[in-house]
Write a protein that holds these residues in place. Structure first.
Motif, PDB file in Angstrom:
ATOM      1  N   VAL A 166       0.840  -1.203   0.000  1.00  0.00           N
ATOM      2  CA  VAL A 166       0.000   0.000   0.000  1.00  0.00           C
ATOM      3  C   VAL A 166       0.875   1.253   0.000  1.00  0.00           C
ATOM      4  O   VAL A 166       0.592   2.218  -0.728  1.00  0.00           O
ATOM      5  N   VAL A 167       1.948   1.247   0.787  1.00  0.00           N
ATOM      6  CA  VAL A 167       2.855   2.395   0.822  1.00  0.00           C
ATOM      7  C   VAL A 167       3.435   2.631  -0.571  1.00  0.00           C
ATOM      8  O   VAL A 167       3.402   3.757  -1.090  1.00  0.00           O
ATOM      9  N   ARG A 168       3.975   1.579  -1.179  1.00  0.00           N
ATOM     10  CA  ARG A 168       4.589   1.708  -2.510  1.00  0.00           C
ATOM     11  C   ARG A 168       3.566   2.112  -3.564  1.00  0.00           C
ATOM     12  O   ARG A 168       3.821   2.991  -4.385  1.00  0.00           O
ATOM     13  N   ALA A 169       2.425   1.456  -3.545  1.00  0.00           N
ATOM     14  CA  ALA A 169       1.430   1.673  -4.600  1.00  0.00           C
ATOM     15  C   ALA A 169       0.772   3.042  -4.516  1.00  0.00           C
ATOM     16  O   ALA A 169       0.452   3.641  -5.541  1.00  0.00           O
ATOM     17  N   SER A 170       0.573   3.550  -3.304  1.00  0.00           N
ATOM     18  CA  SER A 170      -0.153   4.806  -3.147  1.00  0.00           C
ATOM     19  C   SER A 170       0.752   6.026  -3.103  1.00  0.00           C
ATOM     20  O   SER A 170       0.348   7.117  -3.503  1.00  0.00           O
ATOM     21  N   GLY A 171       1.950   5.870  -2.567  1.00  0.00           N
ATOM     22  CA  GLY A 171       2.822   7.025  -2.377  1.00  0.00           C
ATOM     23  C   GLY A 171       2.393   7.908  -1.216  1.00  0.00           C
ATOM     24  O   GLY A 171       2.911   9.008  -1.040  1.00  0.00           O
ATOM     25  N   ALA A 172       1.460   7.427  -0.404  1.00  0.00           N
ATOM     26  CA  ALA A 172       0.927   8.223   0.707  1.00  0.00           C
ATOM     27  C   ALA A 172       1.903   8.217   1.886  1.00  0.00           C
ATOM     28  O   ALA A 172       2.730   7.310   2.018  1.00  0.00           O
ATOM     29  N   ASP A 173       1.755   9.231   2.742  1.00  0.00           N
ATOM     30  CA  ASP A 173       2.608   9.293   3.928  1.00  0.00           C
ATOM     31  C   ASP A 173       2.066   8.366   5.019  1.00  0.00           C
ATOM     32  O   ASP A 173       0.977   7.807   4.901  1.00  0.00           O
ATOM     33  N   GLU A 174       2.867   8.209   6.067  1.00  0.00           N
ATOM     34  CA  GLU A 174       2.541   7.257   7.131  1.00  0.00           C
ATOM     35  C   GLU A 174       1.199   7.557   7.799  1.00  0.00           C
ATOM     36  O   GLU A 174       0.414   6.638   8.050  1.00  0.00           O
ATOM     37  N   ASP A 175       0.915   8.822   8.070  1.00  0.00           N
ATOM     38  CA  ASP A 175      -0.363   9.163   8.712  1.00  0.00           C
ATOM     39  C   ASP A 175      -1.547   8.792   7.826  1.00  0.00           C
ATOM     40  O   ASP A 175      -2.547   8.253   8.309  1.00  0.00           O
ATOM     41  N   ALA A 176      -1.441   9.073   6.532  1.00  0.00           N
ATOM     42  CA  ALA A 176      -2.537   8.740   5.610  1.00  0.00           C
ATOM     43  C   ALA A 176      -2.732   7.230   5.524  1.00  0.00           C
ATOM     44  O   ALA A 176      -3.868   6.747   5.505  1.00  0.00           O
ATOM     45  N   ILE A 177      -1.619   6.485   5.503  1.00  0.00           N
ATOM     46  CA  ILE A 177      -1.704   5.020   5.439  1.00  0.00           C
ATOM     47  C   ILE A 177      -2.382   4.480   6.697  1.00  0.00           C
ATOM     48  O   ILE A 177      -3.271   3.626   6.624  1.00  0.00           O
ATOM     49  N   HIS A 178      -1.987   4.991   7.851  1.00  0.00           N
ATOM     50  CA  HIS A 178      -2.579   4.504   9.108  1.00  0.00           C
ATOM     51  C   HIS A 178      -4.072   4.811   9.158  1.00  0.00           C
ATOM     52  O   HIS A 178      -4.869   3.949   9.554  1.00  0.00           O
ATOM     53  N   HIS A 179      -4.462   5.991   8.743  1.00  0.00           N
ATOM     54  CA  HIS A 179      -5.882   6.358   8.713  1.00  0.00           C
ATOM     55  C   HIS A 179      -6.637   5.443   7.743  1.00  0.00           C
ATOM     56  O   HIS A 179      -7.721   4.934   8.063  1.00  0.00           O
ATOM     57  N   TRP A 180      -6.049   5.228   6.588  1.00  0.00           N
ATOM     58  CA  TRP A 180      -6.686   4.403   5.569  1.00  0.00           C
ATOM     59  C   TRP A 180      -6.863   2.963   6.046  1.00  0.00           C
ATOM     60  O   TRP A 180      -7.934   2.367   5.884  1.00  0.00           O
ATOM     61  N   LEU A 181      -5.824   2.416   6.664  1.00  0.00           N
ATOM     62  CA  LEU A 181      -5.926   1.052   7.181  1.00  0.00           C
ATOM     63  C   LEU A 181      -6.926   0.961   8.334  1.00  0.00           C
ATOM     64  O   LEU A 181      -7.642  -0.041   8.458  1.00  0.00           O
ATOM     65  N   ALA A 182      -7.003   1.984   9.157  1.00  0.00           N
ATOM     66  CA  ALA A 182      -7.999   1.991  10.232  1.00  0.00           C
ATOM     67  C   ALA A 182      -9.404   1.970   9.650  1.00  0.00           C
ATOM     68  O   ALA A 182     -10.283   1.253  10.139  1.00  0.00           O
ATOM     69  N   GLU A 183      -9.626   2.732   8.600  1.00  0.00           N
ATOM     70  CA  GLU A 183     -10.935   2.703   7.946  1.00  0.00           C
ATOM     71  C   GLU A 183     -11.203   1.331   7.334  1.00  0.00           C
ATOM     72  O   GLU A 183     -12.329   0.849   7.349  1.00  0.00           O
ATOM     73  N   GLY A 184     -10.147   0.698   6.819  1.00  0.00           N
ATOM     74  CA  GLY A 184     -10.307  -0.642   6.261  1.00  0.00           C
ATOM     75  C   GLY A 184     -10.744  -1.640   7.311  1.00  0.00           C
ATOM     76  O   GLY A 184     -11.608  -2.487   7.072  1.00  0.00           O
ATOM     77  N   MET A 185     -10.165  -1.538   8.504  1.00  0.00           N
ATOM     78  CA  MET A 185     -10.588  -2.447   9.584  1.00  0.00           C
ATOM     79  C   MET A 185     -12.023  -2.149  10.002  1.00  0.00           C
ATOM     80  O   MET A 185     -12.786  -3.073  10.299  1.00  0.00           O
ATOM     81  N   LEU A 186     -12.406  -0.874  10.007  1.00  0.00           N
ATOM     82  CA  LEU A 186     -13.798  -0.522  10.289  1.00  0.00           C
ATOM     83  C   LEU A 186     -14.718  -1.132   9.232  1.00  0.00           C
ATOM     84  O   LEU A 186     -15.779  -1.673   9.555  1.00  0.00           O
ATOM     85  N   MET A 187     -14.280  -1.077   7.988  1.00  0.00           N
ATOM     86  CA  MET A 187     -15.091  -1.664   6.927  1.00  0.00           C
ATOM     87  C   MET A 187     -15.206  -3.173   7.095  1.00  0.00           C
ATOM     88  O   MET A 187     -16.257  -3.750   6.817  1.00  0.00           O
ATOM     89  N   ASN A 188     -14.131  -3.830   7.556  1.00  0.00           N
ATOM     90  CA  ASN A 188     -14.205  -5.270   7.826  1.00  0.00           C
ATOM     91  C   ASN A 188     -15.303  -5.569   8.837  1.00  0.00           C
ATOM     92  O   ASN A 188     -16.125  -6.469   8.644  1.00  0.00           O
ATOM     93  N   VAL A 189     -15.301  -4.810   9.916  1.00  0.00           N
ATOM     94  CA  VAL A 189     -16.302  -5.036  10.962  1.00  0.00           C
ATOM     95  C   VAL A 189     -17.697  -4.725  10.421  1.00  0.00           C
ATOM     96  O   VAL A 189     -18.643  -5.503  10.619  1.00  0.00           O
ATOM     97  N   ALA A 190     -17.835  -3.609   9.716  1.00  0.00           N
ATOM     98  CA  ALA A 190     -19.147  -3.247   9.163  1.00  0.00           C
ATOM     99  C   ALA A 190     -19.649  -4.320   8.203  1.00  0.00           C
ATOM    100  O   ALA A 190     -20.818  -4.713   8.261  1.00  0.00           O
ATOM    101  N   ALA A 191     -18.763  -4.814   7.353  1.00  0.00           N
ATOM    102  CA  ALA A 191     -19.173  -5.856   6.409  1.00  0.00           C
ATOM    103  C   ALA A 191     -19.507  -7.158   7.141  1.00  0.00           C
ATOM    104  O   ALA A 191     -20.452  -7.852   6.779  1.00  0.00           O
TER     105      ALA A 191
END
Length: 186
Positions: A140-165
């Protein structure tokens, strides 16, 4: 005229076992899944299953690796396409997140992820899950080029989506709030 049945190679049979084992492990977890149920689902004998994989844990680990591999492959593919439209890391992450939402429609994949986390009391499984998470994170870091804070936020939302799904989606009131602030919403 009689139908000719083609024998699968050992590699094809392993792939078939992983696919069917994913369904069993998704439904019953590592501890609750029997190798007999997997063998029956695949249409092979239990001894043959052990010839292919050795142990139930080996089958579980193969299924977990395949699951994470599907996610990483999809992320990298979508990121490559997204970068053709924009190199903005937020845009790339959003496209990857939308693709992940599509992957979550596969309930077996989603539940296997959850079962993998639940099985991390086993050190061998924990090591594999940790390694696969690192591979996904690095991808995800390589593919997106996003900084660490953005990656952490994005992954946190992904885990929320796992629970929601996993629980069948969010209720409309919460969904409206989430959609307004989530980076995966339109």
């Amino acid at each position: 005229m009689t139908a000719v049945q083609t024998r699968q190679s050992a590699d094809e049979r392993r792939e078939s076992v992983v696919g069917e084992a994913t369904k069993e492990f998704a439904a019953r977890g590592f501890a609750g899944t029997s190798t007999m149920a997997i063998a029956k689902r695949v249409g092979v004998s239990q001894p043959y299953l052990f010839q292919l994989f050795g142990t139930k844990k080996d089958i579980f680990i193969a299924a977990v690796r395949e699951c994470f591999g599907r996610v990483v492959t999809r992320f990298e593919s979508v990121a490559g396409e997204a970068r053709k439209e924009s190199t903005d890391p937020e845009y790339v992450l959003k496209q990857m997140g939308l693709a992940y939402c599509e992957l979550l429609a596969d309930r077996d994949m989603l539940r296997l992820q959850m079962q993998a986390y639940a099985a991390c009391d086993d050190p061998d499984i924990r090591d594999v899950v940790r390694a696969e998470w690192k591979t996904m994170y690095d991808s995800v870091v390589r593919a997106s080029g996003a900084d660490e804070d953005a990656i952490h936020h994005w992954l946190a939302e992904g885990m929320l989506m796992n629970v929601a799904a996993a629980v069948g989606g969010l209720n409309p009131e919460i969904d409206a709030k989430f959609a307004g602030g989530g980076i995966w919403s339109d």
